[in-house]
Structure formats: structure tokens, C-alpha cells
Design a protein around this motif. Structure first.
Motif, mmCIF file in Angstrom:
data_model
loop_
_atom_site.group_PDB
_atom_site.id
_atom_site.type_symbol
_atom_site.label_atom_id
_atom_site.label_comp_id
_atom_site.label_asym_id
_atom_site.label_seq_id
_atom_site.Cartn_x
_atom_site.Cartn_y
_atom_site.Cartn_z
ATOM 1 N N ALA A 13 0.967 -1.038 0.006
ATOM 2 C CA ALA A 13 -0.076 -0.068 -0.017
ATOM 3 C C ALA A 13 0.965 1.336 -0.085
ATOM 4 O O ALA A 13 2.055 1.389 0.784
ATOM 5 C CB ALA A 13 -0.859 0.165 1.349
ATOM 6 N N HIS A 14 0.453 2.281 -0.776
ATOM 7 C CA HIS A 14 1.456 3.495 -1.016
ATOM 8 C C HIS A 14 0.175 4.768 -0.791
ATOM 9 O O HIS A 14 -0.546 4.769 -1.936
ATOM 10 C CB HIS A 14 2.175 3.560 -2.121
ATOM 11 N N VAL A 15 0.128 5.557 0.309
ATOM 12 C CA VAL A 15 -0.686 6.239 0.507
ATOM 13 C C VAL A 15 -0.052 7.612 0.164
ATOM 14 O O VAL A 15 0.876 8.037 0.768
ATOM 15 C CB VAL A 15 -1.269 6.314 1.708
ATOM 16 N N VAL A 16 -0.561 8.343 -0.688
ATOM 17 C CA VAL A 16 0.107 9.843 -0.821
ATOM 18 C C VAL A 16 -0.756 10.950 -0.023
ATOM 19 O O VAL A 16 -1.882 10.818 -0.276
ATOM 20 C CB VAL A 16 -0.047 10.193 -2.555
ATOM 21 N N ARG A 17 -0.106 11.727 0.741
ATOM 22 C CA ARG A 17 -0.493 12.535 1.296
ATOM 23 C C ARG A 17 0.032 14.010 1.198
ATOM 24 O O ARG A 17 1.152 13.891 1.203
ATOM 25 C CB ARG A 17 -0.838 12.291 2.821
ATOM 26 N N ASP A 29 -11.209 15.576 1.668
ATOM 27 C CA ASP A 29 -11.701 15.721 0.203
ATOM 28 C C ASP A 29 -10.231 16.718 -0.144
ATOM 29 O O ASP A 29 -10.238 16.887 -1.427
ATOM 30 C CB ASP A 29 -12.825 16.322 0.129
ATOM 31 N N GLU A 30 -9.810 17.265 0.686
ATOM 32 C CA GLU A 30 -8.796 18.580 0.119
ATOM 33 C C GLU A 30 -7.373 17.763 -0.354
ATOM 34 O O GLU A 30 -6.554 18.235 -0.831
ATOM 35 C CB GLU A 30 -8.557 19.543 1.250
ATOM 36 N N ASP A 31 -7.338 16.555 0.071
ATOM 37 C CA ASP A 31 -5.799 15.781 0.178
ATOM 38 C C ASP A 31 -5.890 15.118 -1.252
ATOM 39 O O ASP A 31 -6.670 15.329 -2.222
ATOM 40 C CB ASP A 31 -5.703 14.926 1.071
ATOM 41 N N PHE A 32 -4.697 14.538 -1.507
ATOM 42 C CA PHE A 32 -4.420 14.024 -3.168
ATOM 43 C C PHE A 32 -5.539 12.834 -3.298
ATOM 44 O O PHE A 32 -5.773 12.085 -2.508
ATOM 45 C CB PHE A 32 -2.668 13.432 -2.994
ATOM 46 N N GLY A 33 -6.111 13.018 -4.440
ATOM 47 C CA GLY A 33 -7.300 12.052 -4.835
ATOM 48 C C GLY A 33 -6.898 11.512 -6.153
ATOM 49 O O GLY A 33 -5.969 11.648 -6.627
ATOM 50 N N HIS A 34 -8.083 10.747 -6.493
ATOM 51 C CA HIS A 34 -7.640 9.884 -7.672
ATOM 52 C C HIS A 34 -7.556 10.756 -8.894
ATOM 53 O O HIS A 34 -6.873 10.640 -10.008
ATOM 54 C CB HIS A 34 -9.090 9.000 -7.927
ATOM 55 N N GLY A 35 -8.325 12.056 -8.904
ATOM 56 C CA GLY A 35 -7.933 12.924 -10.253
ATOM 57 C C GLY A 35 -6.845 13.581 -10.159
ATOM 58 O O GLY A 35 -6.232 14.015 -11.147
ATOM 59 N N ASP A 36 -6.001 13.496 -8.894
ATOM 60 C CA ASP A 36 -4.644 14.124 -8.985
ATOM 61 C C ASP A 36 -3.486 13.162 -9.589
ATOM 62 O O ASP A 36 -2.496 13.590 -9.875
ATOM 63 C CB ASP A 36 -4.306 14.355 -7.317
ATOM 64 N N LEU A 37 -3.982 11.853 -9.637
ATOM 65 C CA LEU A 37 -3.021 11.104 -10.576
ATOM 66 C C LEU A 37 -2.880 11.449 -11.761
ATOM 67 O O LEU A 37 -1.870 11.057 -12.470
ATOM 68 C CB LEU A 37 -3.808 9.672 -10.519
ATOM 69 N N TYR A 39 -3.519 15.021 -12.913
ATOM 70 C CA TYR A 39 -3.687 16.417 -12.930
ATOM 71 C C TYR A 39 -2.536 17.005 -12.048
ATOM 72 O O TYR A 39 -2.203 18.381 -12.146
ATOM 73 C CB TYR A 39 -5.049 16.944 -12.776
ATOM 74 N N ALA A 40 -2.299 16.493 -11.028
ATOM 75 C CA ALA A 40 -1.180 17.111 -9.943
ATOM 76 C C ALA A 40 0.097 17.099 -10.529
ATOM 77 O O ALA A 40 0.669 16.273 -11.070
ATOM 78 C CB ALA A 40 -1.046 16.107 -8.669
ATOM 79 N N ALA A 41 0.636 18.201 -10.384
ATOM 80 C CA ALA A 41 2.350 18.518 -10.690
ATOM 81 C C ALA A 41 3.127 17.705 -10.285
ATOM 82 O O ALA A 41 4.043 17.306 -10.848
ATOM 83 C CB ALA A 41 2.393 20.203 -10.345
ATOM 84 N N ASP A 42 2.907 16.855 -9.101
ATOM 85 C CA ASP A 42 3.749 16.120 -8.472
ATOM 86 C C ASP A 42 3.329 14.793 -8.606
ATOM 87 O O ASP A 42 4.081 13.658 -8.015
ATOM 88 C CB ASP A 42 4.222 16.474 -6.955
#
Length: 70
Positions: A13-17, A29-37, A39-42
Motif C-alpha cells: 500500500a502506498h498512500v500519498v498525502r 477531500d482536500e488531499d491527494f485524490g484519484h483526479g490528482d493521479l 492532474y497534480a504537478a507532482d
């Protein structure tokens, strides 16, 4: 995170926070979510690179992959 319903014993398991873990009564809801996979810069550093490393570490030689379950 539940990983007990996975048939394989090789589970990681790898949890991105980006935010500190929330208390049970707070919304995350404000943390890294599936859409960030996508669209997130990182996303590459935080999600895709760790996944690629895990896959490369677990690759099997050609022809030796286990048969898929029925």
C-alpha cells in the motif's frame, strides 16, 4: 486502507498525502485524490514513480507469469 480482500499475498500500500492525516471526524477531500493521479504537478514523483518501481521489482521472466484465476 483495506488490503485483506486481495487474493495475492504480495500486497503493498502506498498512500500519498499532502496534508497531515485527518481525524476520523474530518473530511479528507482536500488531499491527494484519484483526479490528482492525472492532474497534480507532482503525480509522477508521488504516485507513478513508486508504482513503476514496484512493478519493475515484481516483474516475472517471460513465460513464467502465473495463470490468471478462473
Amino acid at each position: 486502507m483495506r488490503t485483506t480482500l486481495i487474493a495475492s499475498t504480495d500486497v503493498a500500500a502506498h498512500v500519498v498525502r499532502h496534508l497531515a492525516p485527518a481525524r476520523e471526524d474530518e473530511d479528507e477531500d482536500e488531499d491527494f485524490g484519484h483526479g490528482d493521479l492525472l492532474y497534480a504537478a507532482d503525480a509522477v514523483d508521488q504516485a507513478w514513480a513508486p508504482l513503476a518501481r514496484w512493478l519493475l521489482h515484481h516483474e516475472s521472466p517471460a513465460g513464467s507469469a502465473p495463470d490468471p484465476p478462473n
